[in-house]
Design a protein around this motif. Structure first.
Motif, mmCIF file in Angstrom:
data_model
loop_
_atom_site.group_PDB
_atom_site.id
_atom_site.type_symbol
_atom_site.label_atom_id
_atom_site.label_comp_id
_atom_site.label_asym_id
_atom_site.label_seq_id
_atom_site.Cartn_x
_atom_site.Cartn_y
_atom_site.Cartn_z
ATOM 1 N N GLY A 97 -17.390 -85.054 -51.627
ATOM 2 C CA GLY A 97 -16.296 -84.133 -51.343
ATOM 3 C C GLY A 97 -16.672 -82.691 -51.635
ATOM 4 N N GLY A 98 -17.434 -82.467 -52.713
ATOM 5 C CA GLY A 98 -17.879 -81.114 -53.031
ATOM 6 C C GLY A 98 -18.813 -80.557 -51.981
ATOM 7 N N GLY A 129 -20.863 -70.795 -47.669
ATOM 8 C CA GLY A 129 -20.744 -71.651 -48.836
ATOM 9 C C GLY A 129 -22.068 -72.305 -49.191
ATOM 10 N N ARG A 130 -22.254 -72.516 -50.466
ATOM 11 C CA ARG A 130 -23.424 -73.241 -50.951
ATOM 12 C C ARG A 130 -22.984 -74.207 -52.035
ATOM 13 N NH1 ARG A 130 -26.700 -68.263 -53.658
ATOM 14 N NH2 ARG A 130 -25.987 -67.259 -51.732
ATOM 15 N N PHE A 131 -23.773 -75.251 -52.239
ATOM 16 C CA PHE A 131 -23.398 -76.321 -53.154
ATOM 17 C C PHE A 131 -24.496 -76.536 -54.180
ATOM 18 C CE2 PHE A 131 -23.490 -80.804 -54.411
ATOM 19 C CZ PHE A 131 -22.187 -81.000 -54.838
ATOM 20 N N SER A 175 -15.794 -78.383 -59.889
ATOM 21 C CA SER A 175 -15.191 -79.676 -59.530
ATOM 22 C C SER A 175 -13.678 -79.564 -59.368
ATOM 23 C CB SER A 175 -15.509 -80.702 -60.618
ATOM 24 O OG SER A 175 -16.860 -81.091 -60.577
ATOM 25 N N CYS A 176 -13.178 -79.925 -58.190
ATOM 26 C CA CYS A 176 -11.771 -79.650 -57.909
ATOM 27 C C CYS A 176 -11.230 -80.527 -56.782
ATOM 28 C CB CYS A 176 -11.580 -78.175 -57.548
ATOM 29 S SG CYS A 176 -12.479 -77.637 -56.074
ATOM 30 N N ASP A 177 -9.892 -80.511 -56.673
ATOM 31 C CA ASP A 177 -9.209 -81.163 -55.561
ATOM 32 C C ASP A 177 -9.642 -80.514 -54.249
ATOM 33 O OD1 ASP A 177 -6.506 -82.582 -56.998
ATOM 34 O OD2 ASP A 177 -7.403 -80.896 -58.076
ATOM 35 N N GLN A 178 -9.730 -81.308 -53.198
ATOM 36 C CA GLN A 178 -10.083 -80.797 -51.872
ATOM 37 C C GLN A 178 -9.756 -81.864 -50.834
ATOM 38 O OE1 GLN A 178 -12.784 -83.004 -51.368
ATOM 39 N NE2 GLN A 178 -12.748 -83.321 -53.580
ATOM 40 N N HIS A 179 -9.539 -81.392 -49.597
ATOM 41 C CA HIS A 179 -9.276 -82.265 -48.460
ATOM 42 C C HIS A 179 -8.174 -83.282 -48.780
ATOM 43 C CE1 HIS A 179 -13.362 -80.604 -47.665
ATOM 44 N NE2 HIS A 179 -12.799 -80.434 -46.480
ATOM 45 N N LEU A 229 -19.731 -75.581 -57.357
ATOM 46 C CA LEU A 229 -20.504 -76.193 -58.441
ATOM 47 C C LEU A 229 -19.811 -77.476 -58.886
ATOM 48 C CD1 LEU A 229 -21.292 -73.024 -60.592
ATOM 49 C CD2 LEU A 229 -22.928 -74.344 -59.241
ATOM 50 N N TRP A 230 -20.514 -78.590 -58.794
ATOM 51 C CA TRP A 230 -19.905 -79.885 -59.092
ATOM 52 C C TRP A 230 -20.490 -80.481 -60.365
ATOM 53 C CZ3 TRP A 230 -16.218 -79.535 -55.843
ATOM 54 C CH2 TRP A 230 -15.337 -80.608 -55.626
#
Length: 290
Positions: free
Chosen positions: A242-243, A253-255, A130-134, A230-231
């Protein structure tokens, strides 16, 4: 105030920007851990032993200069997000690490996206929790604080925020599990006790801008290394949408979701995180060595 002993033996490396303290545990594939703001290597204190037991990894846990580090940087050091990307590259160079696995959380995830965009050759595989993005850099809840910090009130805001955090809702909002008092002190005491570190936190925070993560997202369309996003399933700061978008940005990429975890996934689900990371590294090993 010392970093958890389970992270391994402590070292300090002198870089152009200043000293970086780090711990090393194990032998094998180098894995560099990147925490976010108001956290340090203690964030990984339960992830490292769980991951160490699941494979041959050299687990490297630095204190990056984002407000909870114990050694101030040199005067004038660039501790904005692009500056920290440079510090990470210099750190890898100093340790003789050509290419590493990056595992990151929170603002460290944004920094790692920028690192992968600017220096893809240095990353073997990438794990972002879980992180900042866009457009979320910083998170929307912190944008008013950043605007206030830009008015010259940064030091007062940082001191007030740090003291209120001890008794306030911040850590509850980022971690479902209560943080031990010693860990809260580890995260907050450096900036509360040292004006230089507090100033570095403010400069980092002022430097958070969506243009950095948006530019990284554009470049990550060409990042072809395996990537796992990983969220936290109960994240209150960053949306699952967002994740998913972040994972789709990268060709490989995979979620996935870690149920029950909030933003500080390493705090809430350290064993499950270690299991997911080890499984990902095992599964992608042939592609990574091709």
């Amino acid at each position: 105030m010392a970093i958890s002993e389970v992270l391994g033996e402590e070292h300090v490396v002198e870089l152009a920007a200043g000293p970086i303290a780090y711990r090393v545990c194990g032998q094998g594939l180098p894995v560099v851990l990147v925490h976010g703001g108001l956290a340090n290597a203690d964030l990984w204190r339960e992830v490292v032993p769980a991951l160490r037991d699941r494979g041959a990894y050299r687990l490297i846990s630095p204190d990056w200069p984002m407000g909870s580090h114990r050694h101030p940087m040199r005067p004038g050091a660039d501790v904005t997000p692009p500056g920290i990307v440079r510090i990470i590259v210099d750190f890898l160079d100093e340790l003789g690490l050509d290419r590493v696995v990056i595992v990151a959380n929170d603002a460290g995830g944004a920094i790692s996206q920028m690192l992968a965009a600017a220096h893809p050759e240095r990353i073997d595989r990438l794990v972002l929790t879980s992180c900042d993005q866009h457009l979320q850099f910083p998170p929307r809840y912190l944008k008013p604080v950043r605007w206030l910090a830009a008015t010259g009130l940064g030091d007062a805001i940082a001191r007030s925020f740090g003291r209120r955090v001890v008794h306030g809702p911040f850590f509850w909002s980022v971690a479902r599990r209560p943080l031990p008092a010693g860990i809260r002190a580890s995260y907050l005491s450096p900036m509360l006790e040292d004006r230089r570190i507090r100033d570095e936190l403010v400069r980092f925070f002022r430097g958070t801008r969506p243009r950095h993560t948006l530019a990284a997202a554009r470049a990550l369309k060409d990042f072809d290394r395996p990537a796992l996003v990983l969220w936290g399933g109960s994240d209150l700061w960053f949306s699952r949408r967002g994740g998913r978008r972040l994972a789709r940005t990268m060709p490989n990429g995979r979620f996935a979701v870690i149920p029950g975890a909030r933003t500080f996934v390493p705090e809430d689900a350290p064993v499950e995180l270690a299991e997911r990371v080890a499984a990902f590294l095992d599964e992608t090993a042939p592609a990574a060595s091709a």
